[in-house]
Enzyme design. Structure first.
Site, PDB file in Angstrom:
ATOM      1  CG  ASP A   1      -6.394  -6.532   1.995  1.00 30.86           C
ATOM      2  OD1 ASP A   1      -5.943  -6.129   3.080  1.00 30.86           O
ATOM      3  OD2 ASP A   1      -7.056  -5.787   1.228  1.00 30.86           O
TER       4      ASP A   1
ATOM      5  CB  CYS B   1      -4.011 -26.779   6.676  1.00 30.63           C
ATOM      6  SG  CYS B   1      -4.663 -27.232   8.302  1.00 30.63           S
TER       7      CYS B   1
ATOM      8  CG  PHE C   1      -5.637   3.375   6.050  1.00 34.33           C
ATOM      9  CD1 PHE C   1      -6.926   3.824   5.822  1.00 34.33           C
ATOM     10  CD2 PHE C   1      -5.404   2.577   7.157  1.00 34.33           C
ATOM     11  CE1 PHE C   1      -7.964   3.476   6.668  1.00 34.33           C
ATOM     12  CE2 PHE C   1      -6.422   2.227   8.022  1.00 34.33           C
ATOM     13  CZ  PHE C   1      -7.714   2.684   7.772  1.00 34.33           C
TER      14      PHE C   1
ATOM     15  CB  CYS D   1      -6.482 -30.743   8.843  1.00 34.57           C
ATOM     16  SG  CYS D   1      -7.461 -29.428   9.620  1.00 34.57           S
TER      17      CYS D   1
ATOM     18  CB  CYS E   1      -8.893 -28.607   6.394  1.00 38.40           C
ATOM     19  SG  CYS E   1      -7.521 -27.430   6.327  1.00 38.40           S
TER      20      CYS E   1
ATOM     21  CD  GLN F   1     -10.822   7.027  -0.339  1.00 36.91           C
ATOM     22  OE1 GLN F   1     -11.866   7.028   0.326  1.00 36.91           O
ATOM     23  NE2 GLN F   1      -9.772   6.298   0.005  1.00 36.91           N
TER      24      GLN F   1
ATOM     25  N   GLY G   1     -12.056   3.833   1.596  1.00 37.48           N
ATOM     26  CA  GLY G   1     -12.903   4.187   2.723  1.00 37.48           C
ATOM     27  C   GLY G   1     -13.231   2.975   3.565  1.00 37.48           C
TER      28      GLY G   1
ATOM     29  CG  ASP H   1      -6.194   6.468  -0.986  1.00 34.74           C
ATOM     30  OD1 ASP H   1      -5.119   6.011  -0.537  1.00 34.74           O
ATOM     31  OD2 ASP H   1      -7.296   6.143  -0.518  1.00 34.74           O
TER      32      ASP H   1
ATOM     33  CG  ASP I   1      -0.230  -0.004   2.534  1.00 33.28           C
ATOM     34  OD1 ASP I   1       0.965   0.347   2.561  1.00 33.28           O
ATOM     35  OD2 ASP I   1      -0.850  -0.356   3.531  1.00 33.28           O
ATOM     36  CB  SER I   2       0.092   4.740  -0.717  1.00 39.38           C
ATOM     37  OG  SER I   2      -0.955   5.033   0.208  1.00 39.38           O
ATOM     38  N   GLY I   3       0.972   3.606   2.288  1.00 42.32           N
ATOM     39  CA  GLY I   3       1.327   4.093   3.616  1.00 42.32           C
ATOM     40  C   GLY I   3       0.450   5.244   4.061  1.00 42.32           C
TER      41      GLY I   3
ATOM     42  CG  HIS J   1      -7.517 -24.819  10.179  1.00 43.99           C
ATOM     43  ND1 HIS J   1      -7.895 -26.017   9.624  1.00 43.99           N
ATOM     44  CD2 HIS J   1      -8.676 -24.134  10.428  1.00 43.99           C
ATOM     45  CE1 HIS J   1      -9.217 -26.069   9.532  1.00 43.99           C
ATOM     46  NE2 HIS J   1      -9.711 -24.941  10.019  1.00 43.99           N
TER      47      HIS J   1
END
Length: 368
Positions: free
Chosen positions: A265, A322, A84, A325, A320, A188, A215, A137, A80-82, A351
């Protein structure tokens, strides 16, 4: 759902959609290593340039040959841009800095003054060797006044234009061979539909390969703003990535996927694992092919520390694959938690991450 994009070539590999990126803010997904992430079939990570600039610092990353080499990860990274984080800190205490037309002046309590501009934002992400970079932004608070949201949109579009120019300058100077990094912009406008549309139009005129929902995706009641997310998705080009930033509960991802979002994310799977809360697909289904993802009960929560598991030899989930499991029982996981063994957090995190990547696989398979 209208969609054209199914795959994107990036410097560190091909990314298939839909995709979920776990949070690796400071250069690490807490409690697990790169080999665990690969085993969980995690396709990429999200990292934070604000924190990475502080520790380990750009000098260390450059000496290591970039962020991927530094952390031992050979798949895509989105940074990210930093902005936020800076906006959040200034919102908590206006003495920490101010937002100016040409960038952000930031001086945390007792720290050195930092000027964050669109150009610096992009050059920093190139220094990290990011596969996907985000424009700087202007993110407003949920309760921001209409005039502030107006300024936010104007500033976001103006900064995005400068980010795109710097991005192209950096690409030209580096003469990158093979797949090139991508630049995404953020829409935005808060809850004002007209401002959202105006912001999207301005950004599309500049041209980006992906667009994020900017936002807060949650309302005051903590529930997802479905109508606003759906409207914003419609504003995004169908041939680019539609990024539902910060959206992360399983049922929310399913809903946003129907709106057309392709990338997700959040911190939820890793944070919940550290708090004794695991995700499991409905155990009553004999196979995941029978799972009804439109039913909110397609999954439930499993609490490994519950005393009833102390002699349970079954895996956490029959659905699962993983490492937790595949190799360990519920009784053993409960034992690890009960003695405060760090391995418990690693297995629980693995997991939950596999649950999320499996969810992406299910969504993709049903759209084929």
């Amino acid at each position: 759902m209208t969609e054209k994009l199914r795959e994107m070539e990036l410097p560190h590999g091909s990314l298939r959609f839909p995709a979920f990126f776990p949070d690796g803010t400071r250069g690490v997904v807490r409690c697990v290593g790169a080999e665990d992430l690969e085993d969980c079939r995690v396709p990429g990570l999200v990292m934070n340039t604000y924190h990475l600039n502080s520790k380990p610092g750009p000098g260390t990353l450059k000496a290591a040959g970039g962020l991927n080499r530094f952390i031992g990860w050979n798949r895509p990274i989105l940074t990210d841009s930093g902005g936020f984080q800076v906006f959040s800190l200034i919102g908590e205490n206006p003495k920490y800095g101010e937002i100016r037309p040409d960038g952000i002046v930031f001086k945390p309590d007792g720290g050195e003054k930092t000027v964050l501009t669109p150009e610096k934002c992009i050059s920093t992400q190139f220094a990290c060797g990011s596969d996907i970079m985000m424009c700087l932004d202007y993110c407003t608070a949920p309760d921001a006044a209409p005039e502030v949201n107006r300024i936010s949109v104007d500033t976001t579009v103006r900064w995005a234009k400068r980010c795109k120019k710097e991005f192209e300058t950096q690409l030209s100077a580096r003469k990158t061979k093979g797949a090139k990094p991508k630049l995404f912009a953020i829409i935005q406008g808060a809850g004002d539909l007209a401002l959202r549309a105006e912001c999207a139009a301005g950004l599309k005129e500049i041209g980006f390969e992906g667009y994020g929902f900017g936002g807060w995706p949650l309302g005051p009641d903590g529930k997802l703003l479905y109508d606003l997310l759906a409207y914003t998705a419609e504003l995004m080009p169908d041939d680019g990535v539609k990024y539902a930033m910060g959206v992360g509960r399983p049922e929310e991802i399913v809903a946003c996927r129907k709106m057309g979002y392709t990338l997700f994310d959040c911190v939820i799977p890793t944070r919940e694992a550290r708090h004794n809360r695991l995700f499991v697909f409905n155990p009553e289904c004999r196979s995941l092919e029978e799972l009804d993802l439109s039913d909110p009960k397609f999954y439930s929560h499993y609490y490994p520390e519950d005393d009833r598991h102390w002699r349970d030899t079954r895996p956490v989930s029959e659905h699962c694959d993983c490492i937790c499991c595949r190799r360990y029982s519920r009784a053993y996981l409960r034992h690890l938690f009960s003695i405060g063994e760090p391995l418990a957090l690693r297995l629980a995190t693995a997991h939950n991450l596999r649950f999320y990547t499996k969810l992406m696989e299910l969504l993709s398979a049903r759209e084929s």
